[in-house]
Design a protein around this motif. Structure first.
Motif, PDB file in Angstrom:
ATOM      1  N   TYR A   7     -29.120  96.456  28.438  1.00  0.00           N
ATOM      2  CA  TYR A   7     -30.285  95.459  28.437  1.00  0.00           C
ATOM      3  C   TYR A   7     -30.357  94.488  27.070  1.00  0.00           C
ATOM      4  N   ARG A   8     -29.967  93.491  27.450  1.00  0.00           N
ATOM      5  CA  ARG A   8     -30.199  92.413  26.191  1.00  0.00           C
ATOM      6  C   ARG A   8     -31.479  91.755  26.374  1.00  0.00           C
ATOM      7  N   LEU A   9     -32.528  91.827  25.466  1.00  0.00           N
ATOM      8  CA  LEU A   9     -33.829  91.389  25.691  1.00  0.00           C
ATOM      9  C   LEU A   9     -33.954  89.688  26.205  1.00  0.00           C
ATOM     10  N   ASN A  10     -34.394  89.593  27.319  1.00  0.00           N
ATOM     11  CA  ASN A  10     -34.582  88.216  28.035  1.00  0.00           C
ATOM     12  C   ASN A  10     -33.292  87.618  28.264  1.00  0.00           C
ATOM     13  N   ASP A  11     -32.319  88.041  28.333  1.00  0.00           N
ATOM     14  CA  ASP A  11     -30.817  87.671  28.466  1.00  0.00           C
ATOM     15  C   ASP A  11     -30.082  88.336  29.738  1.00  0.00           C
ATOM     16  N   ALA A  12     -29.911  89.385  29.636  1.00  0.00           N
ATOM     17  CA  ALA A  12     -29.006  90.195  30.606  1.00  0.00           C
ATOM     18  C   ALA A  12     -29.045  91.484  30.851  1.00  0.00           C
ATOM     19  N   VAL A  13     -28.638  91.875  32.130  1.00  0.00           N
ATOM     20  CA  VAL A  13     -28.500  93.344  32.245  1.00  0.00           C
ATOM     21  C   VAL A  13     -26.980  93.561  32.412  1.00  0.00           C
ATOM     22  N   ILE A  14     -26.491  94.752  31.723  1.00  0.00           N
ATOM     23  CA  ILE A  14     -25.153  94.884  31.282  1.00  0.00           C
ATOM     24  C   ILE A  14     -24.502  96.386  32.000  1.00  0.00           C
ATOM     25  N   VAL A  15     -23.387  95.919  32.354  1.00  0.00           N
ATOM     26  CA  VAL A  15     -22.751  97.356  33.054  1.00  0.00           C
ATOM     27  C   VAL A  15     -21.437  97.649  32.039  1.00  0.00           C
ATOM     28  N   LEU A  16     -21.328  98.885  31.567  1.00  0.00           N
ATOM     29  CA  LEU A  16     -20.282  99.155  30.841  1.00  0.00           C
ATOM     30  C   LEU A  16     -19.298 100.230  31.558  1.00  0.00           C
ATOM     31  N   LEU A  17     -18.083 100.160  31.305  1.00  0.00           N
ATOM     32  CA  LEU A  17     -17.064 100.940  31.860  1.00  0.00           C
ATOM     33  C   LEU A  17     -15.976 101.280  30.644  1.00  0.00           C
ATOM     34  N   GLY A  18     -15.257 102.473  30.880  1.00  0.00           N
ATOM     35  CA  GLY A  18     -14.189 102.532  30.121  1.00  0.00           C
ATOM     36  C   GLY A  18     -13.486 103.774  30.054  1.00  0.00           C
TER      37      GLY A  18
END
Length: 313
Positions: free
Chosen positions: A250-261
């Protein structure tokens, strides 16, 4: 009218990015330490190289596109485990293109049960402005009557210095760094001067081992500020068998992030992240995509592998 509104909104965003986010943002920060912290160089007893490509706010005219190449290795210049590194970054947003090249050195020493890297980066930054930039619709987005905008393409080259501390324990890490320490000033004959401001970074991460030894939970945090505004990223990855991971951020007031690798047995590591924008930019963008590939060659490990067929090497 729609084009005018989009143009005005773009000017606001570009102005915000220029003032509050001079440095590009990334989502896979836990795999991109060297870009922001020279104290990270030489952390592992290996030769490491990585390439990261970020497409931010896809679908938005003039959206940022950033490419970073990093490499570092352990050497014995002053201490037995000192680190050296090299970083190249190309960052484009609208009519602005920035290219930076840095050489990195980190002195590493034992502190408590971990190691502290004290690093410095010295390099050059080139800023290019193209006043003829236009949108996909073909409309020129530059007001030729604005005295602060050059009437022809211009370039300026300045020195750039960074400093960082990176402490690693077997269970956690902490980083503190500053970029643009010398606050260099770009000077253009037509449009005056443009100053780089110091950007400060704090990073931290923890490795939580579960009752099942195949699984680990790895929360991490990145806080950055230019002393006028700030940004906070919080991520949690779950890693399986030390080779496959996935998580949310989560980036404050900007985005929800999905991470894979995943990391392959030959040392190649690949990762992907998708930013689901939650700010007003969501109306104009389909989100942000970030890809990276990395390779680590362990200097001490002897790989002894047996194959049933020479076709599988």
């Amino acid at each position: 009218m729609k084009r005018i509104l989009i143009f005005l909104f773009l000017l606001i965003i570009v102005n915000f990015v220029a003032r509050a986010q001079q440095d590009p943002q990334f989502s896979q920060n836990m795999f991109n330490h060297l870009t922001i912290n020279p104290g990270f160089a030489g952390k592992s007893d290996a030769i490491n190289a990585s390439l990261l490509n970020r497409f931010q706010w896809v679908g938005f005219p003039g959206a940022p596109v950033t490419t970073v190449f990093n490499a570092d290795a352990t050497v014995g210049l002053i201490g037995q485990e000192d680190g050296i590194g090299f970083s190249v970054m190309n960052d484009e947003i609208g009519y602005e293109k920035n290219i930076s090249v840095s050489l990195i050195y980190a002195w590493r020493t034992d502190v408590g049960n971990g190691k502290l890297g004290t690093g410095i980066s010295i390099g050059l930054m080139n800023k290019n402005l193209k006043p003829g930039w236009s949108s996909d619709a073909g409309a020129n987005l530059i007001d030729q009557g604005d005295p602060l905008i050059p009437q022809s393409e211009v370039n300026a080259l300045v020195p750039d210095i960074g400093f960082g501390l990176f402490y690693e324990h077997k269970d956690y890490y902490l980083g503190l760094s500053v970029k643009h320490l010398n606050q260099a000033v770009y000077s253009y004959e037509e449009s005056g001067k443009y100053s780089l401001v110091r950007n400060y970074y704090f990073s931290g991460g923890y490795n939580i081992r579960l009752s099942d030894p195949l699984f680990e939970v790895q929360p991490s945090l990145l806080f950055k500020t230019d002393a006028a505004s700030y940004q906070v990223d919080v991520d949690v990855n779950v890693r399986y068998n030390k080779r496959v991971w996935g998580g949310l951020g989560y980036r404050l007031n900007d985005a929800v992030i999905v991470l894979l690798g995943t990391e392959f047995r030959n040392g190649i590591k690949v990762g992907y992240s998708y930013d689901l924008t939650i700010s007003p930019l969501a109306r104009y963008s389909s989100g942000s995509h970030e890809f990276f590939i990395a390779y680590s060659f362990n200097l001490n490990r002897r790989r002894e592998q047996k194959y049933k067929s020479v076709r599988f090497l």
